[in-house]
Design a protein around this motif. Sequence first.
Motif, mmCIF file in Angstrom:
data_model
loop_
_atom_site.group_PDB
_atom_site.id
_atom_site.type_symbol
_atom_site.label_atom_id
_atom_site.label_comp_id
_atom_site.label_asym_id
_atom_site.label_seq_id
_atom_site.Cartn_x
_atom_site.Cartn_y
_atom_site.Cartn_z
ATOM 1 N N GLY A 106 0.824 -1.199 0.000
ATOM 2 C CA GLY A 106 0.000 0.000 0.000
ATOM 3 C C GLY A 106 0.857 1.248 0.000
ATOM 4 N N ASN A 107 0.643 2.116 0.972
ATOM 5 C CA ASN A 107 1.408 3.355 1.091
ATOM 6 C C ASN A 107 2.680 3.197 1.916
ATOM 7 O OD1 ASN A 107 -0.479 4.752 -0.427
ATOM 8 N ND2 ASN A 107 -1.715 5.292 1.373
ATOM 9 N N LEU A 108 2.949 1.981 2.353
ATOM 10 C CA LEU A 108 4.135 1.722 3.165
ATOM 11 C C LEU A 108 5.199 1.025 2.318
ATOM 12 C CD1 LEU A 108 2.489 0.407 6.463
ATOM 13 C CD2 LEU A 108 3.437 2.686 6.052
ATOM 14 N N ALA A 109 6.452 1.340 2.604
ATOM 15 C CA ALA A 109 7.575 0.685 1.945
ATOM 16 C C ALA A 109 8.681 0.464 2.966
ATOM 17 C CB ALA A 109 8.088 1.514 0.772
ATOM 18 N N PHE A 110 9.311 -0.681 2.885
ATOM 19 C CA PHE A 110 10.392 -1.022 3.811
ATOM 20 C C PHE A 110 11.585 -1.535 3.009
ATOM 21 C CE2 PHE A 110 6.358 -1.765 5.897
ATOM 22 C CZ PHE A 110 6.489 -1.050 7.083
ATOM 23 N N ASN A 111 12.778 -1.258 3.524
ATOM 24 C CA ASN A 111 13.988 -1.821 2.932
ATOM 25 C C ASN A 111 14.716 -2.600 4.007
ATOM 26 O OD1 ASN A 111 15.829 -1.497 0.320
ATOM 27 N ND2 ASN A 111 17.148 -1.614 2.114
ATOM 28 N N ALA A 145 11.611 14.029 5.107
ATOM 29 C CA ALA A 145 10.292 14.094 4.477
ATOM 30 C C ALA A 145 10.434 14.740 3.116
ATOM 31 C CB ALA A 145 9.322 14.878 5.344
ATOM 32 N N THR A 146 9.506 14.415 2.209
ATOM 33 C CA THR A 146 9.475 14.983 0.863
ATOM 34 C C THR A 146 8.068 15.470 0.573
ATOM 35 O OG1 THR A 146 11.195 13.473 0.106
ATOM 36 C CG2 THR A 146 9.870 14.541 -1.580
ATOM 37 N N HIS A 147 7.993 16.686 0.043
ATOM 38 C CA HIS A 147 6.694 17.261 -0.304
ATOM 39 C C HIS A 147 6.715 17.658 -1.777
ATOM 40 C CE1 HIS A 147 2.940 19.410 -0.129
ATOM 41 N NE2 HIS A 147 3.525 20.557 -0.456
ATOM 42 N N THR A 148 5.744 17.169 -2.546
ATOM 43 C CA THR A 148 5.664 17.436 -3.982
ATOM 44 C C THR A 148 4.872 18.704 -4.229
ATOM 45 O OG1 THR A 148 5.772 15.075 -4.472
ATOM 46 C CG2 THR A 148 4.943 16.526 -6.205
ATOM 47 N N TRP A 150 6.623 6.090 4.450
ATOM 48 C CA TRP A 150 5.154 6.155 4.442
ATOM 49 C C TRP A 150 4.711 7.303 3.547
ATOM 50 C CZ3 TRP A 150 1.897 9.286 8.281
ATOM 51 C CH2 TRP A 150 0.527 9.135 7.972
ATOM 52 N N LYS A 151 3.949 6.993 2.492
ATOM 53 C CA LYS A 151 3.341 8.013 1.648
ATOM 54 C C LYS A 151 1.991 8.366 2.252
ATOM 55 C CE LYS A 151 5.483 7.205 -2.847
ATOM 56 N NZ LYS A 151 5.240 7.033 -4.301
ATOM 57 N N TYR A 152 1.962 9.490 2.954
ATOM 58 C CA TYR A 152 0.752 9.838 3.688
ATOM 59 C C TYR A 152 -0.268 10.588 2.833
ATOM 60 C CZ TYR A 152 3.155 14.347 4.109
ATOM 61 O OH TYR A 152 3.810 15.525 3.848
ATOM 62 N N ARG A 153 0.187 11.157 1.697
ATOM 63 C CA ARG A 153 -0.742 11.839 0.792
ATOM 64 C C ARG A 153 -0.097 11.960 -0.584
ATOM 65 N NH1 ARG A 153 -1.492 16.445 3.346
ATOM 66 N NH2 ARG A 153 0.203 17.481 2.232
ATOM 67 N N GLY A 154 -0.673 11.249 -1.583
ATOM 68 C CA GLY A 154 -0.114 11.307 -2.930
ATOM 69 C C GLY A 154 1.342 10.863 -2.923
ATOM 70 N N ASN A 155 2.224 11.757 -3.403
ATOM 71 C CA ASN A 155 3.654 11.470 -3.383
ATOM 72 C C ASN A 155 4.375 12.100 -2.200
ATOM 73 O OD1 ASN A 155 3.917 9.848 -5.741
ATOM 74 N ND2 ASN A 155 3.663 11.676 -7.015
ATOM 75 N N ASP A 156 3.646 12.743 -1.288
ATOM 76 C CA ASP A 156 4.256 13.284 -0.081
ATOM 77 C C ASP A 156 4.566 12.132 0.871
ATOM 78 O OD1 ASP A 156 3.859 15.746 -1.203
ATOM 79 O OD2 ASP A 156 2.030 16.179 -0.064
#
Length: 740
Positions: free
Chosen positions: A580-585, A713-716, A637-643
């Motif tokens: 889903g909106n979660l990714a782990f490495n 954090a990253t904000h598009t 965690w993508k909490y909104r769109g690509n943010d």
Amino acid sequence: MPASALELAGRARFCRCALGVWVLLAGAGSLAQQTGSIEGTIERDGAGVANIAVVAAGASMPSPRRARTDATGHFALPDLVPGRYRVALAVPGQKRRVLDADVLLGQVTSLAVVVGTPSGDKIEELVVVAQRVTVRDGALVADAIDGDSVAAVPMGRDYRDLVKLAPGVQYTEEQVRGPSAGGNGQDNIYRFDGVDVSLPMFGTLSAEPSTHDIDQVTFVRGGVDAIGFNRSGGFTMDSTARTGTDQLKARVEFAVVPRGLVAERRPLGQSPPAEPLDQTWLTASAGGPLVPSQLFAYGSFYGPWATRTNKATAYGPTKDHSSRREEYYGKLTYAPWDSALLHAAWRTSGRDEQGVSIGPHDANSVSLGGRTEQDIGSVDGSWVPVVGPRLSFRYSEYALRGFELPDVLLTVRPSLQGSLDIERLDQMGQLRVPARIEGADGYNTAVARLIDRYGYLDPAGLRLGGGAVGAHPEIGEQAFSRRGLDIAIDHELDWGTASHALHVGMRRAESRERLLRTSNGWGTITVPGGVDLASDGTPIFFVATVQQMSLRQLNGSVVDPIVSSTETASLEVNDAIRHGNLAFNLGVLFSEDVLYGQGLRAAPGAYSGFVVAPGRRYRMYTIDWRDMIQPRLAARWKYRGNDEVFVGFARYHPAASSLARAASWDRNSRATLRVLFDEDGGIIAHDPLPGSSGKVFEASLEPRRIDEWTVGATHTLSPNLAVGGPPRRRPGGAGRGGGG
């Protein structure tokens, strides 16, 4: 000098291993580290569209890369040569759609595509919702600079000039050691077209390839995963060189910078300004298809030349300085079929110099020259089927050889059974002409004859000491080499509701240094003039500082050069998980370093386990796998769109270590000797100057490590603009026992 039987046997084993892998993977193509990729999703009415054929074709790829969307509408086009691509989407029964996408080195170009629903005879509408270039998922802190940007920035013409582009790294004038980016300047890794050109065992950037073939540059500053065998405690700089394309192209450039266009430079305070150089550059390149849609070729030539009129010294006119370098490069790109791609590249260069170093009180004959040779080569490939695991490999070689050659080579051979010809001191080595000392009447009387013969004239016509005549005192030869073989397997699969990108990689590499320092004649000759006394009370009139490696033994032989080496093995395992909106490495890199010295032989009965064996290679020390376990963990965690927000932890054990040479036992017999002579040139005594010698290791030593925490954090802001803030903390330590 010829290589030893042990060296030749080692080279033969390594070549057989590389040949075996080449045969095994003969149908494979490009390595992931020198490529980029395109990933994306295709949706209709909010749901993924399965089984859509996606094809990417670019000018630098002899054959296109193909993929199909899975049940969620996701597709991936990995291992693409960086450049501009046309991405075609083939929806069954509908019109073919084409998109443009740029692929950057080591980056992922993401496409989010929505297709409309057909209505009557109308073709569905295709809308690109988003297109952006990102780093691999996780906490990786990296930046890519495309070819147009590299060409537009007014930089120097050497590869090391590109280090100035490293974002988020403090600038430094030190070009060899490099800026610190978390560890120290020797922890950085520099790759030229994927080949590690960091100086083996020392980590500095002594390589000097040019930038005219550079197409793209990337900088990785932290937060890495277990892909690419990254042990850098600083930053990793990589680049990709131009390749042939499906169009024939050629270019010739000639540039001139006369000395009149260069501002005056004053190196030290009130020192006389350095004389500027007259510089010229000739660059030529050509590329195109040898076999259309299968085999591309690219080649180039780079020739920088520089001359300088050296000012006259106290002894009169001197030879001019000149530097001439020629660099040749060739690259083949071959695609026997769509799922395979091979690259083979070789770069070689040589630089010749003379009149490099002449002091203001040196005779013309004291000047120094030299030659530098450099080779960079690689063969890489990968097998990328539409479905199933991907295989990739890379074999690389790097060699740097430097020769410090006096412009005047003397014929005299030093020997501890010989003597010093005091009637021809200017042909014995570099004579440091003594200068008169006020009030030292006895000394002044003893050296007056030498000053009158070898001194220089002042404006009043008086002979003065304090200068140098003869020849440059030392001849140096230093050769570095590195050979490495990487093999990797990548596979994407779905497990329940999560997708996994699995990676397993193996590396084997060897670094080597060959060091030979000899004296030109008797080296440096100074004149105590009989004032100093030897231990037996004999007055010392002359002292020669000479390299022991140049002394001939009674049987006529000389001391062998010092050969030091390090063998490195690494295994990496990485799993990038998406749910889903979660990714782990989840990744880990295991490494082992084996240091080899020279001068001992294993002897189980001896107290230390060794006995002295000059010139013999021995296994000095092993830093074991269990001591270099380097986890690479991250969550996003993508909490909104690509943010998104992310956190990561990584441990690094930097590979740069000069212990293989510094602790080599043969350093005990490679000393600099101080040879004492009497008034007639006879040898009174000799002894080594104080310096480092061979060492032994404690079993409890731990390797140096750097731990890194990354939170950000990253904000598009728009499809082409995003802002982020990844603060990092990098504590490091040397472990018990430290390191040299």
